[in-house]
Design an enzyme around this catalytic site. Structure first.
Site, PDB file in Angstrom:
ATOM      1  N   VAL A 160       0.872  -1.171   0.000  1.00 49.52           N
ATOM      2  CA  VAL A 160       0.000   0.000   0.000  1.00 49.52           C
ATOM      3  C   VAL A 160       0.911   1.223   0.000  1.00 49.52           C
ATOM      4  O   VAL A 160       2.073   1.140   0.385  1.00 49.52           O
ATOM      5  CB  VAL A 160      -0.956   0.041   1.225  1.00 49.52           C
ATOM      6  CG1 VAL A 160      -2.001  -1.057   1.124  1.00 49.52           C
ATOM      7  CG2 VAL A 160      -0.197  -0.046   2.529  1.00 49.52           C
ATOM      8  N   SER A 161       0.362   2.360  -0.431  1.00 43.74           N
ATOM      9  CA  SER A 161       1.194   3.560  -0.580  1.00 43.74           C
ATOM     10  C   SER A 161       1.307   4.405   0.678  1.00 43.74           C
ATOM     11  O   SER A 161       2.300   5.076   0.881  1.00 43.74           O
ATOM     12  CB  SER A 161       0.654   4.419  -1.715  1.00 43.74           C
ATOM     13  OG  SER A 161       0.698   3.705  -2.920  1.00 43.74           O
TER      14      SER A 161
END
Length: 186
Positions: free
Chosen positions: A8-9
């Protein structure tokens, strides 16, 4: 062995959905990470790739979880291939352990190669156009012609040493040596 990679960012996002899908796909080890897909310094991806052995398969929930850049994706895919391992994306149903999956990745690679060639061609054309207009690429010179002549005069007349002039003009001593070599070749 199936090895999973989930990414995930941001810290506000969670890898739980991805990890669940990877477990259902049969992954024995999963490497979750919070990092931008455009960054190369992703330690969990590096760990996952280090775990791969011949016959293993790296599995991701979605292709963009591995990388956002096609160039980087192909570099990673090449490394996986060199290890004798495979790759599988659950969402896009890409599986390089099958002939159809390998063909798909080769097509993606061909498009990326074409894109790189087009970028190279446009860059060359742009540089040629700039040269015709009298502009040249590269960094601007640190010294103007007057300063260069002043350095040569100081050193050749014995007023200062090459090292002293380099410190005085805040340049590397090799720059002074190049200036002196140019002057002596004239």
């Amino acid at each position: 062995m199936l090895i999973g990679y989930a990414r995930v960012s941001t810290d506000e996002q969670e890898t739980a959905t991805q990890e669940s899908a990877l477990r259902q796909a049969g992954c024995k080890k999963i490497f979750p990470e919070t990092a931008s897909g455009g960054r190369w310094d992703r330690p969990q991806l590096a760990r996952a790739l280090d775990q791969l052995r011949a016959g293993d398969v790296l599995v991701v929930w979605k292709l963009d979880r591995l990388s956002r850049s096609l160039k980087d994706l192909l570099t990673i895919m090449e490394r996986i291939d060199q290890l004798g391992a495979g790759f599988r994306s659950l969402t896009e149903a890409i599986d390089t352990t099958t002939p159809a999956g390998r063909m798909m990745m080769q097509m993606v690679g061909s498009f990326a190669e074409f894109e790189r060639a087009m970028i190279r061609e446009r860059t060359k054309a742009g540089m040629a156009s700039a040269r015709k207009q009298g502009r040249i690429g590269g960094r601007r010179p640190k010294l103007d012609a007057h300063q260069q002549q002043e350095i040569v005069t100081m050193v050749t007349s014995g007023q200062k040493t090459a090292a002293e002039t380099a410190r005085l003009f805040k340049i590397h001593p090799a720059t002074v040596s190049r200036l002196l070599a140019l002057q002596s070749s004239k």
